[in-house]
Design a protein around this motif. Structure first.
Motif, mmCIF file in Angstrom:
data_model
loop_
_atom_site.group_PDB
_atom_site.id
_atom_site.type_symbol
_atom_site.label_atom_id
_atom_site.label_comp_id
_atom_site.label_asym_id
_atom_site.label_seq_id
_atom_site.Cartn_x
_atom_site.Cartn_y
_atom_site.Cartn_z
ATOM 1 N N GLU A 17 0.829 -1.209 0.000
ATOM 2 C CA GLU A 17 0.000 0.000 0.000
ATOM 3 C C GLU A 17 0.864 1.260 0.000
ATOM 4 O O GLU A 17 0.526 2.260 -0.638
ATOM 5 C CB GLU A 17 -0.910 -0.017 1.224
ATOM 6 N N SER A 18 2.007 1.200 0.695
ATOM 7 C CA SER A 18 2.895 2.363 0.771
ATOM 8 C C SER A 18 3.490 2.712 -0.590
ATOM 9 O O SER A 18 3.766 3.880 -0.871
ATOM 10 C CB SER A 18 4.019 2.097 1.774
ATOM 11 N N ARG A 19 3.686 1.719 -1.437
ATOM 12 C CA ARG A 19 4.298 1.964 -2.747
ATOM 13 C C ARG A 19 3.363 2.679 -3.710
ATOM 14 O O ARG A 19 3.800 3.465 -4.543
ATOM 15 C CB ARG A 19 4.749 0.634 -3.363
ATOM 16 N N THR A 20 2.067 2.394 -3.600
ATOM 17 C CA THR A 20 1.122 2.938 -4.573
ATOM 18 C C THR A 20 0.146 3.937 -3.978
ATOM 19 O O THR A 20 -0.429 4.742 -4.707
ATOM 20 C CB THR A 20 0.307 1.798 -5.214
ATOM 21 N N GLY A 21 -0.074 3.874 -2.675
ATOM 22 C CA GLY A 21 -1.067 4.723 -2.039
ATOM 23 C C GLY A 21 -2.489 4.289 -2.337
ATOM 24 O O GLY A 21 -3.441 5.014 -2.052
ATOM 25 N N GLN A 22 -2.643 3.095 -2.903
ATOM 26 C CA GLN A 22 -3.962 2.612 -3.296
ATOM 27 C C GLN A 22 -4.272 1.283 -2.614
ATOM 28 O O GLN A 22 -3.414 0.690 -1.951
ATOM 29 C CB GLN A 22 -4.020 2.434 -4.816
ATOM 30 N N ARG A 23 -5.495 0.847 -2.763
ATOM 31 C CA ARG A 23 -5.887 -0.459 -2.235
ATOM 32 C C ARG A 23 -5.015 -1.558 -2.847
ATOM 33 O O ARG A 23 -4.601 -1.459 -4.007
ATOM 34 C CB ARG A 23 -7.354 -0.757 -2.549
ATOM 35 N N VAL A 24 -4.797 -2.591 -2.076
ATOM 36 C CA VAL A 24 -4.000 -3.724 -2.542
ATOM 37 C C VAL A 24 -4.953 -4.805 -3.053
ATOM 38 O O VAL A 24 -5.848 -5.254 -2.326
ATOM 39 C CB VAL A 24 -3.124 -4.285 -1.413
ATOM 40 N N SER A 25 -4.780 -5.198 -4.301
ATOM 41 C CA SER A 25 -5.662 -6.224 -4.869
ATOM 42 C C SER A 25 -5.303 -7.593 -4.302
ATOM 43 O O SER A 25 -4.203 -7.829 -3.806
ATOM 44 C CB SER A 25 -5.530 -6.255 -6.392
ATOM 45 N N THR A 26 -6.266 -8.496 -4.403
ATOM 46 C CA THR A 26 -6.045 -9.867 -3.952
ATOM 47 C C THR A 26 -4.878 -10.503 -4.697
ATOM 48 O O THR A 26 -4.052 -11.198 -4.104
ATOM 49 C CB THR A 26 -7.322 -10.704 -4.170
ATOM 50 N N GLN A 27 -4.787 -10.249 -6.002
ATOM 51 C CA GLN A 27 -3.707 -10.827 -6.800
ATOM 52 C C GLN A 27 -2.346 -10.284 -6.361
ATOM 53 O O GLN A 27 -1.370 -11.035 -6.258
ATOM 54 C CB GLN A 27 -3.932 -10.535 -8.278
ATOM 55 N N GLN A 28 -2.263 -8.976 -6.117
ATOM 56 C CA GLN A 28 -0.997 -8.392 -5.662
ATOM 57 C C GLN A 28 -0.558 -9.018 -4.352
ATOM 58 O O GLN A 28 0.619 -9.351 -4.172
ATOM 59 C CB GLN A 28 -1.165 -6.879 -5.463
ATOM 60 N N PRO A 37 -4.742 -16.759 -4.923
ATOM 61 C CA PRO A 37 -5.679 -15.644 -4.711
ATOM 62 C C PRO A 37 -6.816 -16.013 -3.761
ATOM 63 O O PRO A 37 -7.267 -15.169 -2.980
ATOM 64 C CB PRO A 37 -6.190 -15.357 -6.121
ATOM 65 N N GLY A 38 -7.261 -17.259 -3.816
ATOM 66 C CA GLY A 38 -8.330 -17.695 -2.917
ATOM 67 C C GLY A 38 -7.911 -17.624 -1.459
ATOM 68 O O GLY A 38 -8.686 -17.197 -0.592
ATOM 69 N N THR A 39 -6.678 -18.044 -1.181
ATOM 70 C CA THR A 39 -6.158 -17.988 0.187
ATOM 71 C C THR A 39 -6.042 -16.546 0.659
ATOM 72 O O THR A 39 -6.394 -16.216 1.791
ATOM 73 C CB THR A 39 -4.780 -18.677 0.255
ATOM 74 N N ALA A 40 -5.562 -15.692 -0.228
ATOM 75 C CA ALA A 40 -5.432 -14.269 0.113
ATOM 76 C C ALA A 40 -6.799 -13.638 0.384
ATOM 77 O O ALA A 40 -6.949 -12.829 1.306
ATOM 78 C CB ALA A 40 -4.719 -13.525 -1.002
ATOM 79 N N THR A 41 -7.801 -14.016 -0.387
ATOM 80 C CA THR A 41 -9.147 -13.473 -0.198
ATOM 81 C C THR A 41 -9.713 -13.872 1.156
ATOM 82 O O THR A 41 -10.301 -13.049 1.875
ATOM 83 C CB THR A 41 -10.093 -13.960 -1.316
ATOM 84 N N VAL A 42 -9.535 -15.140 1.518
ATOM 85 C CA VAL A 42 -10.024 -15.620 2.819
ATOM 86 C C VAL A 42 -9.373 -14.832 3.959
ATOM 87 O O VAL A 42 -10.042 -14.412 4.913
ATOM 88 C CB VAL A 42 -9.748 -17.126 2.976
ATOM 89 N N GLN A 56 -12.917 -4.636 0.376
ATOM 90 C CA GLN A 56 -14.061 -4.563 -0.523
ATOM 91 C C GLN A 56 -13.858 -5.561 -1.654
ATOM 92 O O GLN A 56 -12.811 -5.575 -2.301
ATOM 93 C CB GLN A 56 -14.227 -3.151 -1.092
ATOM 94 N N SER A 57 -14.861 -6.379 -1.885
ATOM 95 C CA SER A 57 -14.771 -7.385 -2.950
ATOM 96 C C SER A 57 -14.485 -6.728 -4.296
ATOM 97 O O SER A 57 -15.085 -5.700 -4.637
ATOM 98 C CB SER A 57 -16.086 -8.158 -3.020
ATOM 99 N N ARG A 58 -13.570 -7.295 -5.043
ATOM 100 C CA ARG A 58 -13.137 -6.839 -6.365
ATOM 101 C C ARG A 58 -12.305 -5.554 -6.331
ATOM 102 O O ARG A 58 -11.780 -5.129 -7.344
ATOM 103 C CB ARG A 58 -14.316 -6.655 -7.326
ATOM 104 N N LYS A 59 -12.194 -4.930 -5.152
ATOM 105 C CA LYS A 59 -11.391 -3.711 -5.043
ATOM 106 C C LYS A 59 -10.150 -3.902 -4.185
ATOM 107 O O LYS A 59 -9.212 -3.112 -4.261
ATOM 108 C CB LYS A 59 -12.243 -2.572 -4.475
#
Length: 219
Positions: A17-28, A37-42, A56-59
């Motif tokens: 988050e510090s690198r981009t200042g934005q939300r971190v996606s599940t894939q990242q 990605p499933g493990t990260a989402t859980v 937030q889902s998808r965000k």
């Protein structure tokens, strides 16, 4: 008390988050931790339930203030332990990151306070990363990528972002450590290559842009 897995997720979320200042996606997050990605989402949903992350889902996810406080505490533990291992126990520069990854989850605040006092309250760790204070304050100096420094320029190394042992051993062998001065002999953008000369060495050496972007110099 948070588990070591929770703490690791929180620390990685803070760094991303510090690198981009934005939300971190599940894939990242999944890529950074080497999980699916499933493990990260859980885990993101779990962290949201215990109020460490706004998910937030998808965000993706963003740390809450409580999550940021935990992340800064973990960074403080990690970087003070690295400094202690390097300066007091004589560990090699390339060994301290992996040791600190384990120890940061096992030590107490009292132990960290003692290390901090023993070391004289250092501001940076051996890689040049800033160490948060006990109150969570962290001074981050202005830096630029080594790959952006033009030919004929002298610069001082501020931070090494890549902690892979082989990379650190390579830099150390060339006299490249935080605080050392480098002369950019030649920077060739077309070849994505930069030739450097360390103040501690008499020979020139070259780095690819990919590696040079892992080195930050004082801005």
């Amino acid at each position: 008390m948070a588990t070591s897995t929770v703490e690791q997720y929180i620390k990685v979320l803070y760094q991303l988050e510090s690198r981009t200042g934005q939300r971190v996606s599940t894939q990242q997050l999944a890529d950074a931790l080497g999980v699916t990605p499933g493990t990260a989402t859980v885990m993101l949903k779990h962290l949201s339930e215990i109020h460490l992350v706004d998910y937030q889902s998808r965000k993706g996810g963003r740390l809450s203030q409580e999550g940021k406080d935990m992340a800064l505490r973990l960074l403080r533990y990690h970087r003070l332990i690295e400094t202690f291992l390097f300066k007091t126990l004589g560990y090699d520069w390339s060994e301290i990151h992996e040791e600190a990854e384990v120890l940061e989850h096992a030590v107490s605040e009292r132990f960290i306070q003692r290390i901090d006092q023993l070391l004289g309250h250092p501001r940076i760790d051996p890689h040049g990363d800033p160490i948060p204070s006990e109150s969570g304050e962290m001074i981050t100096p202005n830096t630029v990528l080594l790959s952006d420094i033009p030919s004929g320029t002298e610069c001082r190394i501020a931070r090494i972002r890549n902690t892979e042992p082989d990379f650190l051993r390579l830099l150390f062998s060339q006299g490249v450590t935080p605080g050392s001065v480098l002369q950019v002999v030649q920077n060739i953008p077309a070849a994505e290559s930069i030739t450097l000369r360390s103040s501690e060495m008499s020979r020139d050496f070259a780095l690819s842009y990919q590696l040079a972007k892992q080195i930050l110099v004082e801005g």
